[in-house]
Design a protein around this motif. Structure first.
Motif, short mmCIF file in Angstrom:
data_model
loop_
_atom_site.label_atom_id
_atom_site.label_comp_id
_atom_site.label_asym_id
_atom_site.label_seq_id
_atom_site.Cartn_x
_atom_site.Cartn_y
_atom_site.Cartn_z
N GLY A 60 9.19 -7.16 -66.08
CA GLY A 60 9.55 -6.03 -66.95
C GLY A 60 10.93 -5.54 -66.53
N TYR A 61 11.64 -4.79 -67.41
CA TYR A 61 13.04 -4.45 -67.16
C TYR A 61 13.29 -2.95 -67.30
N ASP A 62 12.26 -2.14 -67.07
CA ASP A 62 12.36 -0.68 -67.21
C ASP A 62 12.41 -0.06 -65.81
N HIS A 115 11.19 -10.76 -56.08
CA HIS A 115 10.54 -12.04 -56.38
C HIS A 115 11.30 -12.61 -57.57
N VAL A 116 12.15 -13.61 -57.30
CA VAL A 116 13.06 -14.09 -58.34
C VAL A 116 12.53 -15.36 -58.99
N GLY A 117 12.61 -15.41 -60.29
CA GLY A 117 12.11 -16.58 -61.01
C GLY A 117 12.91 -16.81 -62.28
N ARG A 143 22.64 -9.13 -64.49
CA ARG A 143 21.49 -8.23 -64.71
C ARG A 143 20.51 -8.37 -63.53
N ALA A 144 20.30 -9.62 -63.11
CA ALA A 144 19.38 -9.86 -61.98
C ALA A 144 19.92 -9.21 -60.70
N TYR A 166 13.15 -11.72 -63.28
CA TYR A 166 13.09 -12.99 -64.02
C TYR A 166 14.42 -13.16 -64.74
N LEU A 167 15.12 -14.28 -64.43
CA LEU A 167 16.39 -14.54 -65.11
C LEU A 167 16.08 -14.87 -66.56
#
Ligand code: SF4
Length: 556
Positions: free
Chosen positions: A234-236, A323-325, A306-307, A261-262
């Protein structure tokens, strides 16, 4: 991995048994015994980074090799603390997370095995965990798992969901304490395992019932032994802050990792259309990505930045790591995100406004802090409408009288229950009548270990395709079920029913054990009265005394 194909299964077993009996678990060869991921998560000076790999279908395909290649690169750096491997995401059969993690461990970087409970019953879970422990794969992300997709062999696989993620964490915790078992009346205790298990949460839920359900279940996951938490996609920023606030205000010290998440436009559109359970991309964010893809690099630099900004915000908010994916994420991209993220961290507050992606009529647990755009410590009003269907009132009344161990009705009926139970014919007729009634009222599946008590008189065996007994999975969308999108999530309905009597917080009160299949197709009413099912045990109903010399008839 090639070695395995050379040895016959028998030889493998012999080799392992020989080595283990010597007390030195050599199955994992000379892999590192220390758990650098655990150390990083528990070290206050380290900001932890995990890199997610999705192995995909097949065994010898490019995707599996790419995951191993990424692990090799990570092994050479001290920037990535674990390589996490998904477990059949979207319910698509893929290379097993357990096997790939054993190989990744041998490459010299910590694996983090996603351990989904969709396809395996509790015995298979236990077996796999023994294997993982022996291979020194200690880090687990225990998940419910996405529902099976229709891409299985000859169609859609049978969903298992024998344990939910809360029960799964309990199993791991029990093994870490040394699993006790009994064979032929002899009690034994296994050597403790050393798992470091975590859980997931989706704070990006739109409605109050869904979100409260996530937090009630997280409370149980922490009580069941979760040592860290990873958020869903999510991006909030306000939602990311909400989780940290909830942990702080409820006195939990459990470290949390924010999911980054890219997100390319294609994947964003699929998530925006709610086709990846639990992942939330709003129209506003989608429009932004649509704009970004018009530049020559199709938005690649924009999503990297953004990441990096999310990394800085997560660091600033108090997350323990990220946690990058993302598909085709390279080692160089991770390095960039870490480097840029560290650079931006000192001014993370200035970045939160760029992650203002609220859902339409979205519910937040805390009131908004107008100054920061994040959350204050004041709880927001919970205005979701309660529901009060007649069946619910009838069930409450029936349970307050017939199924309340302190009621005179219960005490009067218990001897009768014992008599019915003693007579196979009477018992079978009674069971049939009971089942008929409960099918009409609750679509009963005759599991014998009734969970109507636990889900506001909704049957999780028939109303929840994942049989969730301890709260919602992460897949619901705007209150609708992940699996049956035209049906409300059973836990949304349960929350609204309980809210009618201000009892909604009871969802988080106690952990419901998994269904006892020993009781399958037996009378749940007799099992309750005679102290055989999980609810009667929780309420302290004792099984009737055994008469000296006479064995009580078997349950079925
Ligand atoms: S009913 Fe709710 S908990 Fe069950 S599968 Fe659907 S969304 Fe998940």
């Amino acid at each position: 991995m090639a070695v395995c194909f050379l040895l016959t299964p028998l030889e493998i077993c012999y080799t392992v048994r020989y080595k283990i009996n010597k007390g030195q678990n050599k199955m994992s060869g000379d892999v590192r015994k220390t758990n650098t991921f655990k150390e990083a998560v528990l070290n206050p000076d380290v900001f932890c980074v995990t890199w997610e790999q999705t192995p995909g279908k097949g065994a010898l395909e490019a995707q599996q090799n790419e995951a191993l290649e990424n692990a090799r690169k990570a092994a050479g750096s001290n920037k990535i603390h674990a390589i996490s491997v998904t477990d059949n995401p979207s319910g698509i059969p893929s290379m097993s997370s357990e096997m790939l993690c054993a190989e990744i461990k041998r490459l010299g970087v910590e694996p983090l095995a996603h351990f989904a409970l969709r396809d395996k019953n509790r015995n298979e879970c236990e077996s796999l965990l023994y294997g993982l422990a022996a291979a020194s794969v200690s880090n687990l992300l225990v998940l419910t798992g996405d529902y099976p997709s229709n891409t299985g062999f000859k169609g859609t696989a049978r969903p298992v969901f024998d344990l939910d993620s809360v029960n799964g964490l309990q199993l791991v915790e029990t093994m870490n304490g040394g699993m006790e078992y009994e064979t032929a009346g002899k009690k034994s205790v296994l050597k403790p395992t050393d798992f470091f298990a975590g859980a997931a949460i989706s704070p990006f839920k739109q409605t109050e019932p869904e979100l409260m359900g996530q937090y009630y279940k997280l409370k149980k996951k922490i009580e069941a032994g979760a040592k860290f938490i990873i958020t869903q996609v999510g991006y909030d920023a306000r939602k990311l802050h909400e989780l940290i606030q909830w942990l702080k205000l409820n006195g939990y010290k459990t470290p949390a990792l924010a999911n980054i998440y890219l997100l390319p436009y294609g994947a964003a559109r699929v998530m925006n259309a709610n086709r990846v359970p639990g992942c939330v991309v709003t129209d506003k964010l989608l429009a932004k990505l649509d704009e970004e893809r018009t530049v020559p690099d199709k938005g690649k630099q924009a999503r990297l930045d953004r990441a990096a900004r999310m990394y800085a915000i997560a660091r600033g908010l108090g997350y323990k790591g990220v946690h990058v994916g993302g598909n085709s994420t390279t080692y160089e991209m991770i390095e960039y995100i870490i480097g840029k993220g560290e650079e931006l961290s000192p001014k993370w507050q200035e970045l939160t406004a760029e992650f203002d992606f609220p859902q339409k009529n979205g519910f937040y647990l805390y009131q908004k802090d107008e100054k920061t755009g994040l959350n204050s410590e004041k709880l927001a009003a919970r205005n979701a409408k309660a529901s009060n269907p007649p069946i619910y009132n009838f069930s409450r009344l029936a349970h307050a009288t017939l199924f309340n161990p302190n009621s005179i009705v219960f005490k009067a009926l218990k001897p009768l229950a014992k008599r019915i139970d003693a007579g196979p014919k009477m018992k079978s007729v009674f069971g049939t009548i009971e089942h008929f009634k409960k099918v009409v009222l609750f679509d009963c599946q005759n599991c014998g270990d009734c969970a109507l008590f636990d889900v506001a008189f909704l049957c999780p065996m028939s109303q929840c395709p994942k049989n969730q007994r301890n709260g919602p999975c992460g897949g619901s969308y705007e209150g609708w079920c992940e699996v049956y999108p035209n049906k409300k999530c059973v836990w949304v309905e349960a929350y609204r029913r309980l809210k009618k009597y201000k009892k909604e917080d009871s969802i988080g009160e106690y952990i419901v054990p998994p269904c006892d299949w020993e009781l399958n197709h037996t009378s749940s009413w007799l099992n309750f009265y005679l102290g055989r099912d999980h609810t009667s045990k929780r309420l302290g109903i004792k099984p009737p005394e055994k008469k000296a010399g006479r064995e009580l008839p078997k349950t079925n």
